[in-house]
Motif scaffolding. Structure first.
Motif, PDB file in Angstrom:
ATOM      1  N   MET A 107       0.828  -1.207   0.000  1.00 44.96           N
ATOM      2  CA  MET A 107       0.000   0.000   0.000  1.00 44.96           C
ATOM      3  C   MET A 107       0.863   1.259   0.000  1.00 44.96           C
ATOM      4  N   THR A 108       1.983   1.204   0.708  1.00 43.25           N
ATOM      5  CA  THR A 108       2.901   2.349   0.711  1.00 43.25           C
ATOM      6  C   THR A 108       3.518   2.550  -0.660  1.00 43.25           C
ATOM      7  N   ASN A 109       3.930   1.463  -1.305  1.00 45.05           N
ATOM      8  CA  ASN A 109       4.527   1.574  -2.639  1.00 45.05           C
ATOM      9  C   ASN A 109       3.518   2.061  -3.676  1.00 45.05           C
ATOM     10  N   ILE A 110       2.293   1.549  -3.619  1.00 43.37           N
ATOM     11  CA  ILE A 110       1.261   2.000  -4.557  1.00 43.37           C
ATOM     12  C   ILE A 110       0.986   3.488  -4.357  1.00 43.37           C
ATOM     13  N   TYR A 111       0.985   3.918  -3.124  1.00 44.94           N
ATOM     14  CA  TYR A 111       0.784   5.339  -2.815  1.00 44.94           C
ATOM     15  C   TYR A 111       1.864   6.196  -3.474  1.00 44.94           C
ATOM     16  N   HIS A 112       3.123   5.793  -3.342  1.00 47.60           N
ATOM     17  CA  HIS A 112       4.216   6.584  -3.919  1.00 47.60           C
ATOM     18  C   HIS A 112       4.201   6.532  -5.449  1.00 47.60           C
ATOM     19  N   VAL A 113       3.793   5.414  -6.021  1.00 46.52           N
ATOM     20  CA  VAL A 113       3.651   5.341  -7.476  1.00 46.52           C
ATOM     21  C   VAL A 113       2.535   6.278  -7.932  1.00 46.52           C
ATOM     22  N   SER A 114       1.429   6.277  -7.212  1.00 46.43           N
ATOM     23  CA  SER A 114       0.313   7.162  -7.561  1.00 46.43           C
ATOM     24  C   SER A 114       0.733   8.625  -7.501  1.00 46.43           C
ATOM     25  N   LYS A 115       1.557   8.965  -6.527  1.00 43.77           N
ATOM     26  CA  LYS A 115       2.002  10.353  -6.387  1.00 43.77           C
ATOM     27  C   LYS A 115       2.795  10.818  -7.602  1.00 43.77           C
ATOM     28  N   LEU A 116       3.512   9.889  -8.246  1.00 44.77           N
ATOM     29  CA  LEU A 116       4.289  10.263  -9.434  1.00 44.77           C
ATOM     30  C   LEU A 116       3.411  10.925 -10.490  1.00 44.77           C
ATOM     31  N   PHE A 117       2.161  10.524 -10.558  1.00 43.16           N
ATOM     32  CA  PHE A 117       1.243  11.029 -11.576  1.00 43.16           C
ATOM     33  C   PHE A 117       0.520  12.306 -11.131  1.00 43.16           C
ATOM     34  N   CYS A 118       0.718  12.710  -9.888  1.00 45.93           N
ATOM     35  CA  CYS A 118      -0.154  13.754  -9.322  1.00 45.93           C
ATOM     36  C   CYS A 118       0.572  14.949  -8.714  1.00 45.93           C
ATOM     37  N   TYR A 119       1.875  15.083  -8.932  1.00 46.29           N
ATOM     38  CA  TYR A 119       2.572  16.247  -8.394  1.00 46.29           C
ATOM     39  C   TYR A 119       2.103  17.510  -9.112  1.00 46.29           C
ATOM     40  N   ARG A 120       1.756  18.525  -8.341  1.00 45.39           N
ATOM     41  CA  ARG A 120       1.312  19.804  -8.907  1.00 45.39           C
ATOM     42  C   ARG A 120       2.232  20.927  -8.437  1.00 45.39           C
ATOM     43  N   GLY A 121       2.355  21.944  -9.306  1.00 45.54           N
ATOM     44  CA  GLY A 121       3.240  23.054  -9.014  1.00 45.54           C
ATOM     45  C   GLY A 121       2.533  24.231  -8.384  1.00 45.54           C
ATOM     46  N   ASP A 122       3.231  25.370  -8.360  1.00 44.29           N
ATOM     47  CA  ASP A 122       2.714  26.578  -7.724  1.00 44.29           C
ATOM     48  C   ASP A 122       1.407  27.054  -8.348  1.00 44.29           C
ATOM     49  N   ASN A 123       1.240  26.805  -9.639  1.00 42.67           N
ATOM     50  CA  ASN A 123       0.033  27.259 -10.347  1.00 42.67           C
ATOM     51  C   ASN A 123      -1.016  26.158 -10.473  1.00 42.67           C
ATOM     52  N   GLU A 125      -0.779  23.418 -11.869  1.00 44.05           N
ATOM     53  CA  GLU A 125      -0.568  22.585 -13.052  1.00 44.05           C
ATOM     54  C   GLU A 125       0.324  21.403 -12.667  1.00 44.05           C
ATOM     55  N   PHE A 126       0.208  20.312 -13.424  1.00 47.14           N
ATOM     56  CA  PHE A 126       1.027  19.146 -13.119  1.00 47.14           C
ATOM     57  C   PHE A 126       2.505  19.440 -13.367  1.00 47.14           C
ATOM     58  N   CYS A 127       3.347  18.933 -12.484  1.00 43.96           N
ATOM     59  CA  CYS A 127       4.792  19.105 -12.616  1.00 43.96           C
ATOM     60  C   CYS A 127       5.316  18.247 -13.771  1.00 43.96           C
ATOM     61  N   PRO A 128       6.491  18.589 -14.307  1.00 39.21           N
ATOM     62  CA  PRO A 128       7.038  17.839 -15.449  1.00 39.21           C
ATOM     63  C   PRO A 128       7.142  16.339 -15.226  1.00 39.21           C
ATOM     64  N   ILE A 129       7.582  15.911 -14.046  1.00 38.11           N
ATOM     65  CA  ILE A 129       7.709  14.472 -13.802  1.00 38.11           C
ATOM     66  C   ILE A 129       6.353  13.789 -13.930  1.00 38.11           C
ATOM     67  N   SER A 130       5.325  14.406 -13.385  1.00 36.96           N
ATOM     68  CA  SER A 130       3.986  13.820 -13.488  1.00 36.96           C
ATOM     69  C   SER A 130       3.505  13.792 -14.933  1.00 36.96           C
ATOM     70  N   ARG A 131       3.786  14.853 -15.678  1.00 32.27           N
ATOM     71  CA  ARG A 131       3.368  14.872 -17.086  1.00 32.27           C
ATOM     72  C   ARG A 131       4.081  13.786 -17.889  1.00 32.27           C
ATOM     73  N   ILE A 132       5.338  13.520 -17.558  1.00 34.20           N
ATOM     74  CA  ILE A 132       6.082  12.458 -18.245  1.00 34.20           C
ATOM     75  C   ILE A 132       5.419  11.104 -18.011  1.00 34.20           C
ATOM     76  N   PHE A 133       5.059  10.817 -16.772  1.00 34.39           N
ATOM     77  CA  PHE A 133       4.439   9.529 -16.465  1.00 34.39           C
ATOM     78  C   PHE A 133       3.023   9.444 -17.029  1.00 34.39           C
ATOM     79  N   GLN A 134       2.297  10.542 -16.989  1.00 38.03           N
ATOM     80  CA  GLN A 134       0.955  10.549 -17.575  1.00 38.03           C
ATOM     81  C   GLN A 134       1.007  10.281 -19.077  1.00 38.03           C
ATOM     82  N   LYS A 135       1.936  10.946 -19.752  1.00 40.00           N
ATOM     83  CA  LYS A 135       2.061  10.770 -21.202  1.00 40.00           C
ATOM     84  C   LYS A 135       2.453   9.331 -21.545  1.00 40.00           C
ATOM     85  N   ALA A 136       3.404   8.780 -20.786  1.00 37.57           N
ATOM     86  CA  ALA A 136       3.855   7.412 -21.054  1.00 37.57           C
ATOM     87  C   ALA A 136       2.699   6.425 -20.918  1.00 37.57           C
ATOM     88  N   LYS A 137       1.861   6.630 -19.918  1.00 34.51           N
ATOM     89  CA  LYS A 137       0.708   5.739 -19.740  1.00 34.51           C
ATOM     90  C   LYS A 137      -0.308   5.946 -20.859  1.00 34.51           C
TER      91      LYS A 137
END
Length: 248
Positions: A107-123, A125-137
């Motif tokens: 459950m801890t690992n799934i949580y951290h994997v899920s976070k990769l797709f959901c990091y948001r910035g100051d505005n 908007e999704f952060c670059p790392i999250s956009r990379i993983f979203q696009k790959a999927k």
């Protein structure tokens, strides 16, 4: 301190080579499969209920259906899901003792994997790392280290303090995917290090300066900044190295 940092990175890369070349993806090792399997085996209603509630919060990274990431990530970060995720250790007490340690791990690992797709910035908007993983999927491609080196990504991380704060944390989710063979490019960790180094560089400082985005505390020496980054990375890398010896 730089010598220590680079030594630890070498250890991490060696460890990742071991994972990549000896650990092929197998559905039986997948965190989501293990979670589903425990849900099928448990005889306790409360345990089934906890797992169901948890599944409603996280990303099914193996599902071919492309999610609405705005909706998914809003749900992932809502108050109810935060309570479920923050209390994993207590929640698994609703399950049989034989499953508890394994549930905490997956459950801890799934949580951290899920976070990769959901990091948001100051505005927001999704952060670059999250956009990379979203696009790959979305396009059903592997995530590669080359994806992290573009100038636009470096530029974003220089100007967006929230996104830059998530880089160290993203190591955990990426390593979790390495550990089950879903990611197999061992150079991704090096690319994240490159981003971190760039953020601490004078080139990045000049970008912030050009945009009027320099804070008073940035007058401190770059060596002090690098020291703070190194300490965080040492803790995270040691965590990775330790976790690699964990056997389900």
């Amino acid at each position: 301190m730089d010598d220590i940092k680079y030594f630890l990175y070498i250890l991490l890369i060696i460890n990742l080579f071991t994972v990549v070349f000896t650990k092929k993806y197998s559905v039986e090792d997948d965190y989501l499969y293990i979670l589903h399997n425990i849900q099928e085996k448990t005889k306790l209603y409360n345990c089934t209920n906890i797992i169901n509630s948890y599944k409603n919060c996280i990303l099914d990274y193996n599902n071919d259906v492309i999610p609405d990431y705005n909706s998914l990530c809003d749900n992932f970060s809502n108050k109810i899901c935060n309570l479920i995720i923050e209390n994993i250790d207590n929640n698994v007490l609703q399950c049989e003792k034989e499953y508890r340690n394994q549930l905490v791990k997956v459950m801890t690992n799934i949580y951290h994997v899920s976070k990769l797709f959901c990091y948001r910035g100051d505005n927001s908007e999704f952060c670059p790392i999250s956009r990379i993983f979203q696009k790959a999927k979305t396009v059903k491609e592997n995530v590669n280290s080359e994806d992290f080196y573009s100038y636009s990504i470096l530029h974003t991380y220089c100007l967006d303090e929230s996104c830059s704060q998530y880089i160290d944390e993203s190591y955990i989710g990426i390593y979790a995917l390495y550990n089950i063979g879903i990611i197999n490019d061992e150079n991704i960790m090096s690319s994240l290090k490159y981003i971190n180094d760039f953020i601490a560089s004078r080139d990045c400082y000049k970008i912030r300066q050009a945009y009027g985005n320099v804070k008073s505390e940035e007058n401190e020496s770059f060596s002090n900044k690098n020291y703070r980054i190194s300490v965080k990375l040492i803790i995270i890398i040691l965590l990775f190295l330790f976790s690699s010896f964990y056997i389900f």
